[in-house]
Design a protein around this motif. Structure first.
Motif, mmCIF file in Angstrom:
data_model
loop_
_atom_site.group_PDB
_atom_site.id
_atom_site.type_symbol
_atom_site.label_atom_id
_atom_site.label_comp_id
_atom_site.label_asym_id
_atom_site.label_seq_id
_atom_site.Cartn_x
_atom_site.Cartn_y
_atom_site.Cartn_z
ATOM 1 N N THR A 122 26.522 1.201 -29.193
ATOM 2 C CA THR A 122 25.567 1.474 -28.101
ATOM 3 C C THR A 122 24.210 1.880 -28.674
ATOM 4 O OG1 THR A 122 26.193 3.812 -27.887
ATOM 5 C CG2 THR A 122 27.394 2.229 -26.526
ATOM 6 N N LYS A 123 24.213 2.285 -29.958
ATOM 7 C CA LYS A 123 22.961 2.723 -30.598
ATOM 8 C C LYS A 123 22.066 1.521 -30.886
ATOM 9 C CE LYS A 123 23.853 7.169 -31.271
ATOM 10 N NZ LYS A 123 24.983 7.616 -32.105
ATOM 11 N N LYS A 124 20.767 1.779 -30.927
ATOM 12 C CA LYS A 124 19.835 0.736 -31.352
ATOM 13 C C LYS A 124 20.062 0.425 -32.822
ATOM 14 C CE LYS A 124 16.130 1.416 -28.042
ATOM 15 N NZ LYS A 124 15.840 0.121 -27.464
ATOM 16 N N PRO A 125 19.838 -0.767 -33.294
ATOM 17 C CA PRO A 125 19.275 -1.877 -32.515
ATOM 18 C C PRO A 125 20.306 -2.683 -31.717
ATOM 19 C CG PRO A 125 19.527 -2.539 -34.796
ATOM 20 C CD PRO A 125 19.997 -1.124 -34.720
ATOM 21 N N SER A 130 22.422 -1.924 -29.096
ATOM 22 C CA SER A 130 22.244 -1.763 -27.641
ATOM 23 C C SER A 130 23.324 -2.458 -26.815
ATOM 24 C CB SER A 130 20.868 -2.270 -27.200
ATOM 25 O OG SER A 130 19.853 -1.662 -27.963
ATOM 26 N N VAL A 165 26.807 -2.329 -24.501
ATOM 27 C CA VAL A 165 27.154 -1.371 -23.441
ATOM 28 C C VAL A 165 28.469 -0.643 -23.744
ATOM 29 C CG1 VAL A 165 25.858 -2.518 -21.612
ATOM 30 C CG2 VAL A 165 28.245 -3.172 -22.033
ATOM 31 N N ASN A 211 26.415 -8.981 -21.963
ATOM 32 C CA ASN A 211 26.606 -7.639 -22.510
ATOM 33 C C ASN A 211 26.865 -6.713 -21.328
ATOM 34 O OD1 ASN A 211 26.497 -5.293 -24.057
ATOM 35 N ND2 ASN A 211 24.282 -5.380 -24.385
ATOM 36 N N ARG A 217 28.290 -0.982 -16.570
ATOM 37 C CA ARG A 217 27.069 -0.953 -17.386
ATOM 38 C C ARG A 217 26.644 -2.391 -17.646
ATOM 39 N NH1 ARG A 217 30.058 3.145 -19.656
ATOM 40 N NH2 ARG A 217 30.817 1.950 -21.430
ATOM 41 N N ASN A 264 23.692 -4.549 -19.892
ATOM 42 C CA ASN A 264 22.484 -4.786 -20.693
ATOM 43 C C ASN A 264 22.432 -6.263 -21.113
ATOM 44 O OD1 ASN A 264 20.038 -4.049 -21.862
ATOM 45 N ND2 ASN A 264 20.995 -3.591 -23.845
ATOM 46 N N HIS A 307 21.025 -10.070 -20.962
ATOM 47 C CA HIS A 307 19.676 -10.615 -20.888
ATOM 48 C C HIS A 307 19.733 -12.123 -20.645
ATOM 49 C CE1 HIS A 307 18.846 -6.841 -22.941
ATOM 50 N NE2 HIS A 307 17.563 -7.016 -22.719
ATOM 51 N N LYS A 342 16.061 -8.808 -18.442
ATOM 52 C CA LYS A 342 17.404 -8.294 -18.169
ATOM 53 C C LYS A 342 18.020 -9.118 -17.044
ATOM 54 C CE LYS A 342 17.281 -3.907 -20.167
ATOM 55 N NZ LYS A 342 17.853 -2.570 -20.137
ATOM 56 N N ASP A 351 14.279 -6.283 -28.751
ATOM 57 C CA ASP A 351 13.415 -5.337 -28.040
ATOM 58 C C ASP A 351 11.985 -5.840 -27.969
ATOM 59 O OD1 ASP A 351 15.134 -3.396 -27.226
ATOM 60 O OD2 ASP A 351 14.881 -2.122 -29.002
#
Ligand SMILES: [Zn+2]
Length: 313
Positions: A46-49, A51, A53, A118, A129, A131, A133, A148, A271
């Motif tokens: 879930t952490k960047k980069p 991202s 869900v 995602n 959730r 995310n 795109h 998104k 991003d």
């Protein structure tokens, strides 16, 4: 309500992860100068980069291979529409984490597009959730528009890893400085094919292009003319040179047991407004890949198109 699409199911071969890591390390070394492949606890995705869900990739992992280029070529079957919740149910995992590559929902997006799935779905089919795109072509100047996805649907095709999104042991694969002709994904797939022959080894997950640039395509809106040759398809597609960092989600299969599988399919998002279908890196000296993958226990072939085509793969 359309009838539920047909589903075929294949069981995969599940070798020990460290054996797969060793095979990948040996195979990738023929195509990249700096390679490591090992078994690790999944980092928090879930952490960047990344991202994603869900933190992990595990818990009853399976692949969903839905529809395919046979619904796009030569003329699009625009009525081929699926929901994420429907696919989760069809692969026997309602309440699922799904990532991967597909075609966006044209009615909602306004045109044909690339999907970077995602999402996390609950057992009633609700989106917990999201995310996901889509990438589409700007009609004004042919630039990439990354957005998104707000509607939990897709059209035509999808190649997804479906799991509970739990933390588990995963394959960590790093490759840098490309010395051969294969891209990161085809190199892994061909390595597994040569090691496991006609046993089906299936991987799903996420990789980063951490440095360098990559060639990606975005499907523009549907072609007015039927697409019948590779030349026509390549002329119709829009190709881009896009920059790291790119997050790529998808799956690969070492051997197709005659189910018209998409043997590898990864789509990227970022991003910085870039995304699309991964082909290869364009900066072999600088490129750096880092990926996390799980072995899928089953492949579900959903709504296999009656016509098999090699085009637009
Ligand atoms: Zn694609």
């Amino acid at each position: 309500m359309a009838a539920s699409p047909p589903v075929q199911k294949a069981q995969t071969h599940l070798p020990p992860l460290d054996e797969v890591a060793k095979a990948l390390s040996d195979g990738l070394s023929k195509n990249f100068a700096d390679v490591s492949a090992c078994v690790v606890d999944c980092p928090d995705l879930t952490k960047k980069p990344f991202s994603l869900v869900s933190e992990g990739l595990g818990g009853n992992p399976r692949l969903a291979d839905v529809g395919g280029p046979g619904f796009l070529i030569p003329t699009p079957q625009k009525d081929k529409k699926f929901t994420f919740a429907q696919i989760a149910k069809l692969v026997d995992l309602p309440g699922a984490f799904m990532i991967g590559a597909g075609a966006g929902p044209w009615e909602h997006v306004g045109c044909n597009s690339e999907l970077m799935n995602n999402v996390m779905i609950d057992s009633n089919g609700g989106i917990v959730r999201n995310n996901a795109h889509i990438a589409k072509v700007n009609r004004e100047d042919n630039s990439c528009i990354l957005e998104k996805l707000t509607c939990p649907q897709f059209n035509l095709m999808g190649n997804f890893l479906v799991s509970e999104g739990k933390c588990c042991k995963v394959l960590e694969v790093k490759a840098g400085k490309r010395t051969g002709e294969e891209n990161f994904v085809s190199c892994m797939r061909k390595t597994l094919k040569s090691y496991y022959d006609d046993k089906i080894v299936a991987l799903g997950g996420v990789f980063l292009i951490e440095k360098g640039k990559a060639n990606l395509h975005i499907m523009p809106d549907f072609s007015k003319e039927p697409l019948k040759t590779p030349e026509q398809v390549n002329k119709w597609l829009n190709f881009y040179d896009m920059s790291a960092p790119l997050v790529c989600v998808g799956e690969l299969v070492s051997h197709d047991p005659g189910m018209d599988l998409r043997v590898d399919h990864f789509h990227c998002f970022s991003d910085h407004g870039e995304g699309g279908h991964y082909h290869w890196d364009t900066t072999p000296d600088d490129v750096q890949y880092r990926g996390y993958f799980v072995l899928a226990e089953y492949i579900y072939r959903v709504d296999q198109p009656p016509q098999i085509t090699d085009l637009a793969r």
